[in-house]
Design an enzyme around this catalytic site. Structure first.
Site, PDB file in Angstrom:
ATOM      1  CG  LEU A  88      -1.546   1.365   1.596  1.00 44.73           C
ATOM      2  CD1 LEU A  88      -2.591   1.760   0.563  1.00 44.73           C
ATOM      3  CD2 LEU A  88      -2.159   1.326   2.997  1.00 44.73           C
ATOM      4  CB  SER A  89       0.730   4.267   0.482  1.00 47.68           C
ATOM      5  OG  SER A  89       1.096   5.622   0.450  1.00 47.68           O
TER       6      SER A  89
END
Length: 352
Positions: A129-130
């Protein structure tokens, strides 16, 4: 797989030992279901900024899915001495090249998992994520021979930035590149000549931290590497969310992209313990009634596809505070997950 269920919020991970090198100075954590035999798949999971491995596992539900379907998990974890907000350093040249820094540390952890647990070398996957999604892009580019597939959630294309100021432009969608250059960056990152990993791309339509055009760049990068046209083979709507699909020469899905309607910056979840449900809502972990964890595992081929759900259930979750359709630029709540990430990225100098 026989492990006693843990209480909500419990750290289910243990430390991985036996690393032969760790130039990126990362912590290594793992989860191996009890009774897991040799030849099981391995999923490498990379958390986002302000998170650690345990919190990301609790939120995403990966270890509970591993219990149900029988695969091992590796959780590289950032240290504060490397990045004060626990972001993987996806924008630092010394950490994003083959044989160097954090990328080399993660590869060494995979080797240690292979030695300790005899996982199937043909079924190793990576997701994040991210900042973890950006580092998943790094791993797929720098060590493509190690992965059968990867999934990038709110991440960026490989090579999008090589410094802090470039990271601003990258996340804001201002670092535009042609498909040929995007693909060339991956081909230059390793001596690998193919076959290439399959890729699943996830993006919130209302993400103001890593704007949606980054998902388009990731898709453009990997379609070029796979030799596929920019236009998808098919476009469909899955429980209210657009999905684009590119098939490989053998007819299997080579690249897919989900644009989660109205979602800000985070991991899309459908919390719960039923079929197709995983994780717990919290900061960075967004209940939108749609489980990326289960669908990514299905894309990897290590879990069955989630059953179709009635639109009524998805609508009920939206009314209860889950999925809320919004425009690409819709503001996030001041005290919500988007605000938490915005504050951390500003403190790290990665958001104005």
């Amino acid at each position: 797989m026989g492990r006693k269920p843990a209480s909500i919020g419990e750290d289910r991970l243990s430390d991985l030992t036996g690393l032969k090198q760790n130039p990126g100075n990362l912590r290594a954590r793992k989860y191996v279901p009890e009774g897991l035999g040799a030849g099981a798949p391995l999923v490498v999971i990379l958390h986002g900024c302000t998170q650690d491995a345990a919190s990301f596992d609790i939120g995403s539900g990966w270890s509970r899915l591993a219990d149900r379907h029988g695969f091992a998990l590796l959780f590289p974890e950032q240290k504060r001495e490397n990045n004060s907000n626990l972001c993987f350093n996806w924008f630092t040249a010394g950490d994003t090249q083959r044989g160097m820094g954090e990328a080399a540390s993660i590869q060494a952890m995979i080797a240690a998992m292979r030695a300790a647990h005899q996982v199937d070398p043909q079924r190793i996957f990576v997701t994040g994520l991210s900042a973890g999604g950006a580092m998943a892009s790094v791993m797929l580019a720098t060590y493509p021979e190690s992965f059968a597939a990867g999934a990038i959630i709110a991440g960026v294309a490989y090579g999008c930035a090589s410094g802090v100021m470039q990271a601003f432009d990258c996340m804001g969608g201002r670092a535009r590149e042609e498909a040929a250059e995007l693909g060339a960056r991956i081909r230059r990152a390793s001596p690998h000549k193919g076959p290439w990993p399959r890729v699943s791309v996830w993006q919130g339509s209302a993400d103001a931290v890593v704007v949606p055009s980054n998902a388009d760049a990731i898709v453009l990068q990997w379609t070029h590497v796979h030799g596929l046209p920019p236009r998808p083979d098919r476009t469909e709507t899955v429980e209210g969310h657009p999905r684009r699909v590119w098939d490989g020469p053998d007819g299997t899905v080579a690249i897919e992209e989900y644009l989660i309607t109205g979602m800000a910056h985070g991991t899309p979840l459908d919390p719960g313990t039923g079929a197709g449900e995983s994780g717990e809502a919290g900061a960075h972990m967004l209940d939108v009634g749609f489980s990326s964890t289960d669908r990514i595992a299905a894309f990897f081929g290590i879990a069955p596809p989630p059953p179709a759900k009635a639109e009524a259930k998805a609508g009920a979750k939206a009314k209860a505070g889950g999925r809320k359709p919004a425009s690409r630029t819709a503001p996030a709540p001041r005290d919500g997950p988007q605000a938490v990430i915005d504050k951390a990225l500003r403190a790290a100098g990665l958001l104005r």
